[in-house]
Design a protein around this motif. Structure first.
Motif, PDB file in Angstrom:
ATOM      1  N   THR A  66       0.546  -1.320  -0.229  1.00 45.16           N
ATOM      2  CA  THR A  66      -0.035   0.014   0.017  1.00 45.16           C
ATOM      3  C   THR A  66       0.746   1.565  -0.346  1.00 45.16           C
ATOM      4  O   THR A  66       0.525   1.750  -0.793  1.00 45.16           O
ATOM      5  N   THR A  67       1.511   1.397   0.906  1.00 42.33           N
ATOM      6  CA  THR A  67       3.113   2.534   1.080  1.00 42.33           C
ATOM      7  C   THR A  67       3.659   2.133  -0.299  1.00 42.33           C
ATOM      8  O   THR A  67       3.583   3.689  -1.046  1.00 42.33           O
ATOM      9  N   PHE A  68       4.202   1.428  -1.362  1.00 44.78           N
ATOM     10  CA  PHE A  68       4.958   1.719  -2.171  1.00 44.78           C
ATOM     11  C   PHE A  68       4.015   2.414  -3.030  1.00 44.78           C
ATOM     12  O   PHE A  68       4.450   2.550  -4.120  1.00 44.78           O
ATOM     13  N   ASP A  69       2.375   1.472  -3.215  1.00 45.23           N
ATOM     14  CA  ASP A  69       1.874   1.582  -4.615  1.00 45.23           C
ATOM     15  C   ASP A  69       1.555   3.705  -4.424  1.00 45.23           C
ATOM     16  O   ASP A  69       1.486   4.499  -5.465  1.00 45.23           O
ATOM     17  N   TYR A  70       1.603   4.187  -2.840  1.00 47.62           N
ATOM     18  CA  TYR A  70       1.109   5.572  -2.865  1.00 47.62           C
ATOM     19  C   TYR A  70       1.990   6.297  -3.083  1.00 47.62           C
ATOM     20  O   TYR A  70       2.746   7.314  -4.448  1.00 47.62           O
ATOM     21  N   VAL A  71       3.483   5.854  -3.025  1.00 48.79           N
ATOM     22  CA  VAL A  71       5.046   6.784  -3.406  1.00 48.79           C
ATOM     23  C   VAL A  71       5.220   7.126  -4.703  1.00 48.79           C
ATOM     24  O   VAL A  71       5.603   7.176  -5.501  1.00 48.79           O
ATOM     25  N   ARG A  72       4.645   5.203  -4.779  1.00 57.59           N
ATOM     26  CA  ARG A  72       5.078   5.479  -6.580  1.00 57.59           C
ATOM     27  C   ARG A  72       3.804   6.110  -7.526  1.00 57.59           C
ATOM     28  O   ARG A  72       4.765   7.002  -8.844  1.00 57.59           O
ATOM     29  N   THR A  73       3.166   6.147  -6.941  1.00 59.99           N
ATOM     30  CA  THR A  73       2.120   7.235  -7.384  1.00 59.99           C
ATOM     31  C   THR A  73       2.624   8.612  -7.446  1.00 59.99           C
ATOM     32  O   THR A  73       2.162   9.866  -8.751  1.00 59.99           O
ATOM     33  N   HIS A  74       2.867   9.261  -6.837  1.00 61.76           N
ATOM     34  CA  HIS A  74       3.321  10.448  -6.394  1.00 61.76           C
ATOM     35  C   HIS A  74       4.881  10.632  -6.345  1.00 61.76           C
ATOM     36  O   HIS A  74       4.894  12.042  -6.774  1.00 61.76           O
ATOM     37  N   ALA A  75       5.551  10.626  -6.362  1.00 58.79           N
ATOM     38  CA  ALA A  75       7.165  10.539  -6.598  1.00 58.79           C
ATOM     39  C   ALA A  75       7.495  10.375  -7.633  1.00 58.79           C
ATOM     40  O   ALA A  75       8.465   9.647  -8.574  1.00 58.79           O
TER      41      ALA A  75
END
Length: 472
Positions: free
Chosen positions: A240-249
């Motif tokens: 969940t964390t990685f998907d969020y960061v990938r979308t925004h970073a």
């Protein structure tokens, strides 16, 4: 070295030097600033003839004092607030620090803006002159608030003299009951362990309930953990964390992303790690929660009565209860359900994200704000506001009778022109219900966005579960 907690791993990876057994010099990856905690720090730097050491590892945002009523361009008319904003702009320009000023399209509340810009990533140490910097633990970063003198130290050195925290683990297992959210979870936890129950601790959350939360819901949880006295809140990064960061970073290319993932997957507490304190809770005990008093731990489930003096463990607790009920104009042993409200505020760094607005829109669609209630929606950032407009949420909210405002901290605290009048009662999605927090004499009930939406529709504190069947 094995048997380390996630907190200890984050501290160790940023250790510049050890001062003594309790204090270290800690490297800071990112420092966030707002208009009200930075002026003295810049003045002190100037007095010492020092420059900002690493300007590109700072971000400044105007958020607390800014008016949120619809106006383009936005103008800060209060003289003292205008001076604060101008001072921040001048200091940032001189130092080469990026500033999201009043009319920047990315302006918003720092704790919403930084994650959505992809600036918060697992394994970082992030500081800000604001106590709700604990928000960033939702993405596996060590975030905490600092004071003005510490802001000066970070600006000058990109480090901080840091006193180590004790460690606490809170596990919550089970599916969240119908009608509840992460806001209910955190208010419930605080009511269980007390407003000082995590004082001096870095709290790590785990369990199946936490794993099921979205990244934004985790931000709400970590944001309010400071209201239990916690010095930090952490959730080990996962898919969940990685998907969020990938979308925004968006600045990370594929090679950098894969390298980062390899490091981030090691950010967890070892199986044999020990904590100074541990709690285990069952999510089935959680219901929609509302505060009745003037501290975040003075809260009950919507279907439970306000406690009475006889239930208090000490004379001091009984006296605190009496004072809170007197201020709030409430009576012990009665239910909060049906208590009339004057205002509804949905926003803040706790619940001003796009997911929060989706929840509210789903509940109020096709309904109208109750007569005599003034209801405000303040998106947490310009990006959230535009997303809500693209998705049609803004139209749904406006059609229901909500004021659709510009981004900012707004009525979370009485530092701008969005304030309660004395005696007004507010259903609020913010994080603090202290006396006068939203305006001198104002009465604040903390609750989830869903519960605040229900209050807006009915004109009183209402169990949202009675309306959810009507939501499309």
């Amino acid at each position: 070295m094995s048997n380390r907690t996630l907190y200890q791993k984050l501290v160790d990876s940023h250790l510049v030097s050890r001062i003594d057994e309790q204090n270290v010099l800690l490297y800071v990856d990112l420092h966030l600033m707002n208009e009200y905690t930075s002026p003295q720090a810049f003045s002190a730097l100037d007095a010492r003839g020092r420059a900002v050491r690493r300007p590109h590892q700072q971000l400044a945002v105007v958020s607390h004092i800014i008016p949120t009523h619809a106006e383009s361009p936005r103008v800060i008319r209060d003289e003292a607030s205008y001076l604060q904003a101008q001072n921040l702009a001048r200091n940032c320009e001189r130092a080469g620090i990026r500033l999201l000023a009043a009319n920047d399209p990315l302006q918003g509340i720092e704790h919403i803006v930084a994650p959505e810009l992809g600036l918060i990533r697992p394994g970082m140490v992030v500081l800000c002159g604001d106590s709700h910097t604990t928000t960033y633990g939702a993405l596996g970063a060590l975030g905490f608030g600092i004071g003005t003198s510490e802001v000066e130290h970070v600006l000058a050195t990109q480090t901080l003299v840091y006193r180590l925290a004790k460690t606490m683990r809170i596990d919550i297992d089970g599916a969240l009951p119908y009608g509840t959210s992460s806001k209910d979870v955190v208010i419930w936890i605080i009511s269980q362990i007390g407003a000082q129950g995590a004082r001096g601790y870095a709290v790590e959350f785990g369990g199946s309930t936490i794993a099921s939360l979205s990244a934004e819901a985790r931000m709400t949880l970590c944001n309010m953990t400071v209201e239990a006295g916690a010095r930090a809140a952490l959730i080990p990064p996962d898919r969940t964390t990685f998907d969020y960061v990938r979308t925004h970073a968006k600045s990370l290319d594929e090679a950098a992303w894969q390298a980062a993932l390899a490091d981030w997957r090691e950010l967890y507490s070892d199986a044999d790690a020990t904590f100074d304190a541990e709690y285990r809770f069952d999510a089935h005990a959680i219901a929609p929660f509302v505060t009745w008093g003037t501290s975040p731990d003075q809260a009950v489930a919507i279907d439970e009565p306000i406690p009475d003096e006889a239930a208090q463990a000490t004379p001091e607790a009984a006296a605190s209860l009496r004072r809170a009920l007197d201020y709030m104009g409430l009576t012990a042993s009665r239910s909060l359900a049906g208590t009339r409200i004057d205002r509804v505020f949905i926003g803040s760094c706790t619940n001003g994200r796009i997911e929060d607005l989706r929840v509210v829109a789903n509940i109020v669609r096709g309904k109208r704000v109750a007569p005599g209630v003034r209801a405000m929606i303040v998106p947490g950032s310009g990006s959230v506001r535009r997303a809500a407009e693209r998705e049609g949420l803004a139209k749904t909210l406006i059609d229901a009778g909500f004021e659709w405002r510009e981004p900012g901290c707004s009525m979370c605290l009485a530092m701008n022109d969005d304030v309660l009048d004395a005696g007004e009662r507010c259903a609020s999605t913010t994080n603090r219900n202290f006396e006068g927090r939203q305006g001198r004499g104002g009465r604040t009930h903390l609750m989830s966005p869903a519960m605040a939406a229900a209050a807006a529709m009915t004109g009183c504190i209402t169990d949202v579960r009675t309306l959810m069947g009507e939501a499309s």
